[in-house]
Design an enzyme around this catalytic site. Sequence first.
Site, PDB file in Angstrom:
ATOM      1  N   ASP A   1     -26.814   6.586   0.878  1.00  0.00           N
ATOM      2  CA  ASP A   1     -27.477   7.781   0.630  1.00  0.00           C
ATOM      3  C   ASP A   1     -29.017   7.586   1.192  1.00  0.00           C
ATOM      4  OD1 ASP A   1     -28.433  10.227  -0.276  1.00  0.00           O
ATOM      5  OD2 ASP A   1     -28.591   9.487  -2.333  1.00  0.00           O
TER       6      ASP A   1
ATOM      7  N   ASP B   1     -12.515   9.770  12.829  1.00  0.00           N
ATOM      8  CA  ASP B   1     -11.083  10.302  12.007  1.00  0.00           C
ATOM      9  C   ASP B   1     -10.462  11.453  12.686  1.00  0.00           C
ATOM     10  OD1 ASP B   1      -9.174   9.603   9.901  1.00  0.00           O
ATOM     11  OD2 ASP B   1     -10.732   8.347   9.107  1.00  0.00           O
TER      12      ASP B   1
ATOM     13  N   ASP C   1      -5.191   9.926  11.439  1.00  0.00           N
ATOM     14  CA  ASP C   1      -4.721   9.890  10.049  1.00  0.00           C
ATOM     15  C   ASP C   1      -3.125  10.353  10.178  1.00  0.00           C
ATOM     16  OD1 ASP C   1      -5.783   9.890   7.371  1.00  0.00           O
ATOM     17  OD2 ASP C   1      -4.676  11.696   7.427  1.00  0.00           O
TER      18      ASP C   1
ATOM     19  N   GLU D   1      -2.706   5.739  12.399  1.00  0.00           N
ATOM     20  CA  GLU D   1      -2.695   5.152  10.949  1.00  0.00           C
ATOM     21  C   GLU D   1      -1.006   5.323  10.752  1.00  0.00           C
ATOM     22  OE1 GLU D   1      -3.420   5.691   6.272  1.00  0.00           O
ATOM     23  OE2 GLU D   1      -3.189   7.442   7.662  1.00  0.00           O
TER      24      GLU D   1
ATOM     25  N   HIS E   1     -10.409   2.155   3.210  1.00  0.00           N
ATOM     26  CA  HIS E   1     -10.736   3.170   1.777  1.00  0.00           C
ATOM     27  C   HIS E   1      -9.469   3.512   1.074  1.00  0.00           C
ATOM     28  CE1 HIS E   1      -9.063   5.570   5.115  1.00  0.00           C
ATOM     29  NE2 HIS E   1      -9.024   6.480   3.987  1.00  0.00           N
ATOM     30  N   ASP E   2      -8.298   2.962   1.496  1.00  0.00           N
ATOM     31  CA  ASP E   2      -7.024   3.376   0.699  1.00  0.00           C
ATOM     32  C   ASP E   2      -6.570   2.034  -0.160  1.00  0.00           C
ATOM     33  OD1 ASP E   2      -7.092   5.893   1.657  1.00  0.00           O
ATOM     34  OD2 ASP E   2      -5.811   5.487   3.461  1.00  0.00           O
TER      35      ASP E   2
HETATM   36  C1  GLC Z   1      -4.721   8.742   5.095  1.00  0.00           C
HETATM   37  C2  GLC Z   1      -6.093   8.375   4.749  1.00  0.00           C
HETATM   38  C3  GLC Z   1      -6.095   8.901   3.023  1.00  0.00           C
HETATM   39  C4  GLC Z   1      -5.762  10.250   3.048  1.00  0.00           C
HETATM   40  C5  GLC Z   1      -4.491  10.831   3.662  1.00  0.00           C
HETATM   41  C6  GLC Z   1      -4.274  12.059   3.711  1.00  0.00           C
HETATM   42  O1  GLC Z   1      -3.796   7.797   4.385  1.00  0.00           O
HETATM   43  O2  GLC Z   1      -6.387   7.139   4.891  1.00  0.00           O
HETATM   44  O3  GLC Z   1      -7.473   8.584   2.495  1.00  0.00           O
HETATM   45  O4  GLC Z   1      -5.678  10.486   1.618  1.00  0.00           O
HETATM   46  O5  GLC Z   1      -4.269  10.188   4.792  1.00  0.00           O
HETATM   47  O6  GLC Z   1      -5.092  12.481   4.531  1.00  0.00           O
HETATM   48 CA    CA Z   2     -27.345  12.022   0.668  1.00  0.00          CA
END
Ligand code: GLC
Ligand code: CA
Length: 554
Positions: A21, A98, A199, A253, A323-324
């Site tokens: 930040d 992304d 994605d 993905e 992040h998942d």
């Molecule tokens: C992918 C992303 C995830 C998101 C999902 C829907 O799996 O990595 O974070 O919630 O798609 O967009």
């Molecule tokens: Ca900020």
Amino acid sequence: MKTRWYKDAVFYQIYPRSFKDSNGDGIGDIRGIIEKIDYIKGLGVNAVWLSPVYKSPNDDNGYDISDYRDINPEFGTLDDWKEMVAIMHENGIKIVMDLVVNHSSDEHPWFQESRKSKDNPYRDYYIWRKGVGKKPPNNWSSRFAGSAWKYDELTDEWYLHLFSEKQPDLNWANPAVRREVIDICNYWFELGVDGFRCDVITYISKAEGLPKGKFNPVLRGDEHFVAEPKIHNYLNEINKESWSKYDSMIVGEAAGLKLEDACLLIAEDRNEMDSVIQFETALVDLKMNVFPTKLNLRKFKKIQSAWQNLPEGCWNTLFYENHDQPRSISRYGNADGPYRKELAKMLAVSYMMLRGTPYIYQGQEIGMSNIALKPDEYADIMTKRIFDTVKKYFPPLYPLAVKIMKKVARDNARTPMQWNGLAHAGFSDVSPWFKINPNFGDVNVVIQETNPNSILMFYKKIVEFRKGNEIIINGEYKEYFPNNRSLYVFERSLKQKRYIVICNFKEHSVNLNAIDLHAMNAQLVLSNYPNSTQSFTNGMTLRPYEAVIYYIES
Ligand code: GLC
Ligand code: CA
């Protein structure tokens, strides 16, 4: 046009909300990333995958986009973004954005229009159907629990959402939607982006007639939308009209994708994508894809090896975290034990030496671990929806759901980056949007930068070791001792040169009768203990989580 630069790339994934930040609002932002480009460069990585920074109401932290061409003000401006890209490029770092186009936000103007009436020009941008009586059009389930359909009174129809209600699925069967996606890609390419991480791209094509899914207590409908055959036409079209015109990297993905279908999406001569992020490895320790179990190393190795042996012309992706996913040191070993550091380094060796493009997720390089949260402290929509659904329909299972989420919740990976041991871990001047892992006093960048034996320094070492190394990039892969339950042993070889990699996945010592390895003149080149066995002959003992790499030239 394509140089396939990604084959010698090491990626760093940034989840912007939790990275840095810069303006004291508790939310990570683009100027925060700019501040840390030296750090990123210092890791030795040469590419960044940036999770979404587009305009979004943040129902799913940016994976619900309301304007594909602009930056969410909480992250900064388009000019900030341009500056970031320019500095990355000056430093030899590629940037992949992304691309979230299986669905948009329900606040996107397309959906706002689409809702209005059945004959609105945008109606067919989304998937609307009549219900069956009072019930949804079919039994498909949302990946975030519950039905994948939401009823809309305005036109007395339902729309499909494979994720949250605020993430309506786009209708890829409509050529106008595909044209929009092409235009979006070209827009960002013209602004300098080097590629896209697509994605849930495996979900974009839905089977004609949206047939009922076969019975499954959790996820229904997959067989009708995971890698459905028309996906190939769609990707070909985008590839032709956009991706192939730039020296790009496109990685998909690939939720639900099976190995046998992977090459159809990524073989170089098919002109679809360059690589996929597969989840077969990440699912090994989840029973029925849901219940966390102890890692079965034999199964794990079998899947890794199968993906290592993809045919020529199909390129692999390597990762443990994003992040998942929960943090890898909490998932695959004992992150709270005395060998935490060795564990983190061993895991690095176990995937960085494989064939494919590796990804390091922010914080992985300092050994960030899962966070213990109370049920009401989770921020992620997925966990919240799962808790709500279980509470509503299966209340006795709620304690089990809480236990499971502790291990697998996506929030484990979303706590703010731990830059130093000072207030708010150096992430922000104020209390951040999400809880900081209380271990930040011990686990942080500043401490590790001054300690030559730290996890961070080890990551730098192995990234350096890998970059430009032909044996690691292009060499063959061969696995040894597939039935061994403790050790992952493999060889990477190119002509007369080879590496033997031995990783002990156990927190105790393990003996290896190494006779099969034919170790003439093996030389230790990298290890995660200060004094590993210099060369192996007939047998050796691997210490807890020990990882060693030997070089052999014959
Ligand atoms: C992918 C992303 C995830 C998101 C999902 C829907 O799996 O990595 O974070 O919630 O798609 O967009
Ligand atoms: Ca900020």
